[in-house]
Design a protein around this motif. Structure first.
Motif, PDB file in Angstrom:
ATOM      1  N   LYS A 116      -4.847 -12.979 -21.801  1.00 50.49           N
ATOM      2  CA  LYS A 116      -4.713 -11.850 -22.741  1.00 50.49           C
ATOM      3  C   LYS A 116      -5.743 -12.038 -23.858  1.00 50.49           C
ATOM      4  CE  LYS A 116      -0.935 -10.207 -20.824  1.00 50.49           C
ATOM      5  NZ  LYS A 116      -0.839  -8.879 -20.247  1.00 50.49           N
ATOM      6  N   ALA A 117      -6.685 -11.127 -23.931  1.00 54.79           N
ATOM      7  CA  ALA A 117      -7.794 -11.281 -24.891  1.00 54.79           C
ATOM      8  C   ALA A 117      -7.300 -11.298 -26.332  1.00 54.79           C
ATOM      9  CB  ALA A 117      -8.793 -10.151 -24.691  1.00 54.79           C
ATOM     10  N   TYR A 133       5.346 -13.386 -21.372  1.00 58.21           N
ATOM     11  CA  TYR A 133       5.787 -13.041 -20.010  1.00 58.21           C
ATOM     12  C   TYR A 133       7.316 -13.057 -19.928  1.00 58.21           C
ATOM     13  CZ  TYR A 133       7.128 -13.544 -15.175  1.00 58.21           C
ATOM     14  OH  TYR A 133       7.768 -13.373 -13.983  1.00 58.21           O
ATOM     15  N   ALA A 134       7.935 -14.137 -20.448  1.00 57.69           N
ATOM     16  CA  ALA A 134       9.405 -14.258 -20.365  1.00 57.69           C
ATOM     17  C   ALA A 134      10.089 -13.110 -21.102  1.00 57.69           C
ATOM     18  CB  ALA A 134       9.846 -15.606 -20.937  1.00 57.69           C
ATOM     19  N   LEU A 135       9.518 -12.714 -22.225  1.00 57.81           N
ATOM     20  CA  LEU A 135      10.098 -11.627 -23.028  1.00 57.81           C
ATOM     21  C   LEU A 135       9.921 -10.282 -22.309  1.00 57.81           C
ATOM     22  CD1 LEU A 135      11.434 -11.388 -25.840  1.00 57.81           C
ATOM     23  CD2 LEU A 135       9.176 -11.096 -26.819  1.00 57.81           C
ATOM     24  N   VAL A 324       9.013 -19.187 -15.026  1.00 57.11           N
ATOM     25  CA  VAL A 324       8.193 -18.565 -16.073  1.00 57.11           C
ATOM     26  C   VAL A 324       6.701 -18.783 -15.777  1.00 57.11           C
ATOM     27  CG1 VAL A 324       7.584 -18.644 -18.534  1.00 57.11           C
ATOM     28  CG2 VAL A 324       9.986 -18.786 -17.847  1.00 57.11           C
ATOM     29  N   VAL A 325       6.313 -20.019 -15.476  1.00 59.49           N
ATOM     30  CA  VAL A 325       4.888 -20.303 -15.276  1.00 59.49           C
ATOM     31  C   VAL A 325       4.355 -19.579 -14.035  1.00 59.49           C
ATOM     32  CG1 VAL A 325       3.189 -22.124 -14.811  1.00 59.49           C
ATOM     33  CG2 VAL A 325       4.966 -22.496 -16.533  1.00 59.49           C
ATOM     34  N   LYS A 326       5.107 -19.647 -12.922  1.00 60.73           N
ATOM     35  CA  LYS A 326       4.637 -18.971 -11.687  1.00 60.73           C
ATOM     36  C   LYS A 326       4.532 -17.464 -11.898  1.00 60.73           C
ATOM     37  CE  LYS A 326       5.583 -22.255  -8.091  1.00 60.73           C
ATOM     38  NZ  LYS A 326       6.570 -22.831  -7.207  1.00 60.73           N
ATOM     39  N   TYR A 333      -0.813 -13.114 -16.827  1.00 59.69           N
ATOM     40  CA  TYR A 333      -0.742 -13.528 -18.232  1.00 59.69           C
ATOM     41  C   TYR A 333      -1.597 -14.775 -18.486  1.00 59.69           C
ATOM     42  CZ  TYR A 333       3.106 -10.366 -19.407  1.00 59.69           C
ATOM     43  OH  TYR A 333       3.864  -9.257 -19.645  1.00 59.69           O
ATOM     44  N   ILE A 334      -1.642 -15.657 -17.478  1.00 57.21           N
ATOM     45  CA  ILE A 334      -2.384 -16.910 -17.657  1.00 57.21           C
ATOM     46  C   ILE A 334      -3.197 -17.233 -16.404  1.00 57.21           C
ATOM     47  CG2 ILE A 334      -0.757 -18.012 -19.279  1.00 57.21           C
ATOM     48  CD1 ILE A 334       0.415 -19.538 -16.844  1.00 57.21           C
TER      49      ILE A 334
END
Ligand SMILES: Cc1cc2nc3c(=O)[nH]c(=O)nc-3n(C[C@H](O)[C@H](O)[C@H](O)COP(=O)(O)OP(=O)(O)OC[C@H]3O[C@@H](n4cnc5c(N)ncnc54)[C@H](O)[C@@H]3O)c2cc1C
Length: 360
Positions: A116-117, A133-135, A324-326, A333-334
């Motif tokens: 995300k810039a 992402y989680a939110l 969350v990470v996956k 997001y990442i």
């Protein structure tokens, strides 16, 4: 009880209702090993703590009444009274780490950078992006973050959307009882709370989640714990020192620690490099007994060491953390890379240094 926080195999946990605030005061506050995490204040209305309004130092916990009800809540939740690491690991992480291990139990580790810039993180912006992402996926309805005012004084924020989350990005090297934000989130009606904080704060919240106790403190509402690596933290006096000797705080753009220097970058692009030796007296007294460098009890732990500049090092420890990470990778997001052995070696060296120094 003085050395029990060092013990990983705790033989007998104190029974709830056995100890009260006077025990916490004697064993933790009076011995200057309180980490100012805020857990006791967050979950007991009778405890007060000066939050450092008007640029003062954050105060130590005080009992708000003239008698000590032996309810045991503060004593049980405090990460400095006793810390049953193995018990928490077994129940939350599904395995026990060896005592000398400094990376803790983890499923995977990555170098992470935000895609995300508009997220300007301390390192790779991993924390803010993962919480975003989680939110946005509804896994949490709020994230308790530590933002700051224009004088770098920390401010607790219960972020409920992407724009609010971004206000937390960046490291504030000032002791602050951020766990109090969990109480604020509960009071605002949040039922799926994410929290980001230091190893001591994660320890406090894990004790809240795992303690067998007779009170309804809403522990089921705490859904995601993101922990930050931490060698040490500093008192608010450090900010005053920087302002007097180096640069006005309103002109500071970023603070960081690299090697043996505390780096203060200003808005004209100048970097003031302060030797850590020069500011060692500002290190929080309560940090001196902490044995946790990598936030070993978090769902996800994040630090800068181990990855190249502009990337965050991320350890994924629980299924929730993995989800969350996956998900954050899949939804863009990442982006992630592997961590080299050299990077892991450096984290191990620093974690071992902390453990050895603080065990003494
Ligand atoms: C006191 C302190 C000491 C640290 N020491 C180390 C270290 O020794 N080695 C290392 O590798 N990394 C250390 N870190 C972690 C590192 O500075 C970054 O926070 C981490 O790499 C995450 O970067 P990011 O870009 O992914 O996070 P960002 O996306 O920038 O998000 C940072 C998050 O940190 C939270 N935060 C900032 N300051 C505080 C605070 N004082 N208390 C609680 N939460 C806070 C904010 O709420 C925000 O959500 C430390 C962090 C802190 C706060």
């Amino acid at each position: 009880m003085g050395t029990e926080i060092e013990e990983r195999k705790y033989v007998r946990l104190p029974t709830f209702l056995e100890q009260g605030f006077s025990d916490l005061k004697r064993e933790v506050v009076d011995k200057s090993i309180c980490s100012l995490c805020g857990t006791c204040v967050a979950f007991c209305d009778k405890i007060r703590l000066d939050m450092g309004e008007g640029n003062n130092e954050v105060g130590v916990p005080e009992f708000g009444e003239d008698y000590d009800t032996v309810c045991g809540l503060c004593y049980t939740f405090c990460p400095r009274t006793f810390l049953p690491v193995s018990e928490i690991e077994r129940r939350i992480l599904g395995a026990e780490s060896a005592e000398e291990d400094v990376l803790g139990i983890y499923k995977s580790c990555y170098a992470v950078r935000s895609k995300k810039a508009d997220i300007k993180g301390q390192d790779g912006g991993a924390v803010t992006s993962l919480l975003a992402y989680a939110l946005e996926e509804g896994m949490i309805d709020s994230a308790v973050i530590t933002a700051s005012d224009n004088q770098w004084k920390p401010i607790i924020k219960v972020a409920k959307n992407y724009e609010e989350l971004k206000e937390g990005a960046g490291t504030k090297y000032t002791l602050y009882p951020s766990v109090v934000g969990v109480k604020e989130a509960m009071e605002e009606g949040c039922a799926a709370i994410g929290f980001v904080g230091l190893p001591c704060q994660i320890q406090g919240l894990r004790k809240v989640q795992t303690a067998e106790q007779p009170y309804d403190v809403g522990k089921e509402k705490i859904k995601l714990l993101v922990g930050l690596f931490c060698m040490e933290n500093f008192t608010a006096d450090l900010l005053e020192f920087i302002a007097k000797k180096y640069v006005k705080l309103e002109n500071v753009k970023k603070v960081d620690i690299k090697g043996k220097e505390f780096l203060v970058s200003d808005d004209e692009g100048k970097v003031h490099a302060i030797p850590l030796e020069e500011i060692k007296d500002y290190i929080g007294e309560g940090c001196s007994v902490c044995m946790d460098y990598t936030a070993e009890l978090a769902d996800i732990s994040v630090g800068s060491v181990g990855s190249e500049g502009g990337w965050s090092t991320v350890f994924v420890r629980t299924e929730r953390g993995e989800e969350v990470v996956k998900g954050a990778i899949e939804k863009g997001y990442i982006e992630v890379n592997g961590i080299e052995d050299k990077g892991l070696g450096l984290i191990r060296r620093l974690g071992t240094k902390k453990k050895k120094a603080n065990k003494i």
